[in-house]
Design a protein around this motif. Structure first.
Motif, PDB file in Angstrom:
ATOM      1  N   VAL B  12       0.869  -1.172   0.000  1.00 35.94           N
ATOM      2  CA  VAL B  12       0.000   0.000   0.000  1.00 35.94           C
ATOM      3  C   VAL B  12       0.909   1.226   0.000  1.00 35.94           C
ATOM      4  CG1 VAL B  12      -1.840   1.227   1.182  1.00 35.94           C
ATOM      5  CG2 VAL B  12      -1.747  -1.279   1.287  1.00 35.94           C
ATOM      6  N   PHE B  13       0.924   1.931  -1.123  1.00 35.19           N
ATOM      7  CA  PHE B  13       1.737   3.140  -1.226  1.00 35.19           C
ATOM      8  C   PHE B  13       0.875   4.311  -0.744  1.00 35.19           C
ATOM      9  CE2 PHE B  13       3.104   0.171  -4.509  1.00 35.19           C
ATOM     10  CZ  PHE B  13       4.467   0.093  -4.270  1.00 35.19           C
ATOM     11  N   VAL B  14       1.351   5.009   0.261  1.00 35.11           N
ATOM     12  CA  VAL B  14       0.585   6.124   0.821  1.00 35.11           C
ATOM     13  C   VAL B  14       1.299   7.422   0.467  1.00 35.11           C
ATOM     14  CG1 VAL B  14      -0.260   7.199   2.941  1.00 35.11           C
ATOM     15  CG2 VAL B  14      -0.229   4.697   2.745  1.00 35.11           C
ATOM     16  N   VAL B  15       0.593   8.322  -0.220  1.00 31.02           N
ATOM     17  CA  VAL B  15       1.184   9.619  -0.542  1.00 31.02           C
ATOM     18  C   VAL B  15       0.320  10.697   0.104  1.00 31.02           C
ATOM     19  CG1 VAL B  15       1.901  11.194  -2.379  1.00 31.02           C
ATOM     20  CG2 VAL B  15       2.035   8.716  -2.743  1.00 31.02           C
ATOM     21  N   ASP B  16       0.872  11.345   1.120  1.00 31.67           N
ATOM     22  CA  ASP B  16       0.139  12.388   1.850  1.00 31.67           C
ATOM     23  C   ASP B  16       1.166  13.323   2.464  1.00 31.67           C
ATOM     24  OD1 ASP B  16      -1.470  13.842   3.791  1.00 31.67           O
ATOM     25  OD2 ASP B  16      -2.974  12.272   3.523  1.00 31.67           O
ATOM     26  N   ASP B  17       0.923  14.628   2.350  1.00 27.91           N
ATOM     27  CA  ASP B  17       1.917  15.574   2.880  1.00 27.91           C
ATOM     28  C   ASP B  17       1.827  15.706   4.404  1.00 27.91           C
ATOM     29  OD1 ASP B  17      -0.632  16.822   2.322  1.00 27.91           O
ATOM     30  OD2 ASP B  17       0.289  18.718   2.909  1.00 27.91           O
ATOM     31  N   ASP B  18       0.760  15.147   4.984  1.00 29.93           N
ATOM     32  CA  ASP B  18       0.551  15.271   6.430  1.00 29.93           C
ATOM     33  C   ASP B  18       1.214  14.074   7.146  1.00 29.93           C
ATOM     34  OD1 ASP B  18      -0.455  15.391   8.994  1.00 29.93           O
ATOM     35  OD2 ASP B  18      -2.435  16.085   8.353  1.00 29.93           O
ATOM     36  N   GLU B  19       2.292  14.355   7.875  1.00 32.71           N
ATOM     37  CA  GLU B  19       3.061  13.266   8.482  1.00 32.71           C
ATOM     38  C   GLU B  19       2.256  12.411   9.466  1.00 32.71           C
ATOM     39  OE1 GLU B  19       6.778  14.431  10.155  1.00 32.71           O
ATOM     40  OE2 GLU B  19       7.441  12.368  10.445  1.00 32.71           O
ATOM     41  N   ILE B  61      -5.543  14.245  -2.040  1.00 33.74           N
ATOM     42  CA  ILE B  61      -5.798  15.123  -3.196  1.00 33.74           C
ATOM     43  C   ILE B  61      -5.014  16.427  -3.076  1.00 33.74           C
ATOM     44  CG2 ILE B  61      -7.560  16.553  -4.306  1.00 33.74           C
ATOM     45  CD1 ILE B  61      -9.023  14.243  -4.796  1.00 33.74           C
ATOM     46  N   ARG B  62      -5.165  17.059  -1.928  1.00 32.90           N
ATOM     47  CA  ARG B  62      -4.540  18.377  -1.775  1.00 32.90           C
ATOM     48  C   ARG B  62      -3.150  18.239  -1.181  1.00 32.90           C
ATOM     49  NH1 ARG B  62      -8.340  23.066   0.759  1.00 32.90           N
ATOM     50  NH2 ARG B  62      -9.847  23.177  -0.931  1.00 32.90           N
ATOM     51  N   THR B  88      -9.518  12.453   0.910  1.00 29.83           N
ATOM     52  CA  THR B  88      -9.509  13.908   0.999  1.00 29.83           C
ATOM     53  C   THR B  88     -10.418  14.401   2.112  1.00 29.83           C
ATOM     54  OG1 THR B  88      -9.931  15.976  -0.166  1.00 29.83           O
ATOM     55  CG2 THR B  88     -11.324  14.107  -0.756  1.00 29.83           C
ATOM     56  N   GLY B  89     -10.034  15.507   2.681  1.00 32.01           N
ATOM     57  CA  GLY B  89     -10.877  16.147   3.680  1.00 32.01           C
ATOM     58  C   GLY B  89     -11.676  17.282   3.079  1.00 32.01           C
TER      59      GLY B  89
END
Lengths: 139, 209
Positions: B12-19, B61-62, B88-89
């Motif tokens: 599962v590759f997770v891409v999110d800027d929120d650590e 998304i963002r 997304t939120g």
């Protein structure tokens, strides 16, 4: 079923499934701009009962009348090869419903209201993309 | 990038800027035995992207820089088959519609129940495995087909179109015996167990979906 416009039997038909008579009337006026025959149905059950043999070009489905069992109708449309001809229009649109509907293979899910030209363009696009299917042969 | 160390296991590759989100998703995957790799942005993911690595992509998304939707476009350009689940939120209906129409497997709003996300991830991983199996099968058929001579390919097309040997012989202006020999070679090289099997293989190439 109310047949608004008669045309050659070979023309692809725009099928409107809409329970709200006011919205139905508005659609009648708008769809008159299309050079296609239009058939109106008050419910999805009525459409499923009467659709055999119709040369479907596009289905405009009222998303607000879809209940918790919407997957049954979406599955049925998929089984008949009509998903790609279907546009759901919903005044009370929500993300989960849109995602489920699109995952079933429908062409589009529109949050209403939409400008007339946008709706007409979407219908024309779907009719162009969808190779008309004789429902009677598919089912 | 943080990664669990396993070779071909679905990831599962997770891409999110929120650590904190990345860390909590990573822990969630681990808690159910799923392999996870996390990335703080689209560019970092693209730099590490391996098209042969199975799994799915959980994508915010963002994000600053390249957004999730832009990464989806980029992956589409690369003909990537990795299923994407958008999270997304701040989603809306047109955004969800566009994401799915452009090929995303799913779209889920934050906050979500862990089990809800896990169900969608498991479904996406199954879909990915099925897509990859089909792709492998298609490549295998293509390889067998590449071993046919031009004449054998002609005969194959006519066989698949349902023409009997006699008609094929007349069409190609050869003897019926010659057609029979070509036919036997086609069946052999394509490793077809029956005519129906041969037709199925060719139809798979004609209609890949």
């Amino acid at each position: 079923m109310h047949k608004n416009i008669s045309s050659s039997q070979h023309d692809a038909v725009v099928c409107v499934i809409q329970a709200n008579p006011i919205v139905q009337k508005q659609l009648d006026v708008l769809l008159a701009y299309l050079d296609s025959p239009i058939l109106s149905f008050k419910s999805s059950e009525q459409f499923l009962q009467l659709c055999a043999g119709i040369n479907v070009g596009c289905i405009l489905l009222d998303g607000d009348q879809l209940g918790d069992d919407s997957h049954c109708l979406l599955d049925e449309l998929s089984r008949m090869g009509l998903s790609r001809a279907t546009i759901i229009m919903a005044q009370h649109a929500n993300i989960d419903a849109a995602v489920k509907a699109l995952q079933s293979g429908i062409a589009d899910y529109l949050e209403m209201p939409q400008p007339d030209r946008v709706l007409l363009a979407k219908i024309c696009q779907v009719m162009g993309d969808f190779r008309s299917v004789d429902v009677g042969k598919k089912s | 990038m943080k990664k669990d160390n396993t070779a071909d296991k679905p990831t599962v590759f997770v891409v999110d800027d929120d650590e904190p989100v990345r860390d909590s998703l990573r822990m969630l995957m681990r808690s159910v035995g799923l392999n996870a790799e996390t990335f703080s942005g689209a560019a970092e993911f693209l730099a590490a992207y391996d098209p042969d690595h199975p799994g799915c992509l959980v994508l915010d998304i963002r994000m600053p820089g390249m957004s999730g939707m832009e990464l989806q476009d980029k992956l589409n350009e690369m003909h990537a088959i990795l299923p994407i689940i958008f999270i997304t939120g701040h989603g809306d209906v047109p955004m969800a519609v566009k994401a799915i129409q452009y090929g995303a497997a799913d779209f889920i709003q934050k906050p979500f129940r862990d089990q809800d996300l896990l169900d969608r991830i498991n479904k996406a991983i199954e879909q990915d495995a099925s897509n990859r199996a089909q792709l492998l099968e298609t490549r295998d058929i293509e390889e067998r087909l590449s071993n046919l001579t031009p004449r054998e390919k002609e005969v194959l097309e006519l066989i698949v179109d349902g023409r009997p040997n006699k008609v094929i012989a007349a069409d190609l202006e050869v003897s019926q015996r010659t057609v029979e020999i070509h036919r036997a070679r086609v069946m052999d090289k394509m490793r077809a167990s029956s005519l129906a099997h041969l037709v199925r293989m060719v139809m798979r190439l004609r209609n890949p979906s």
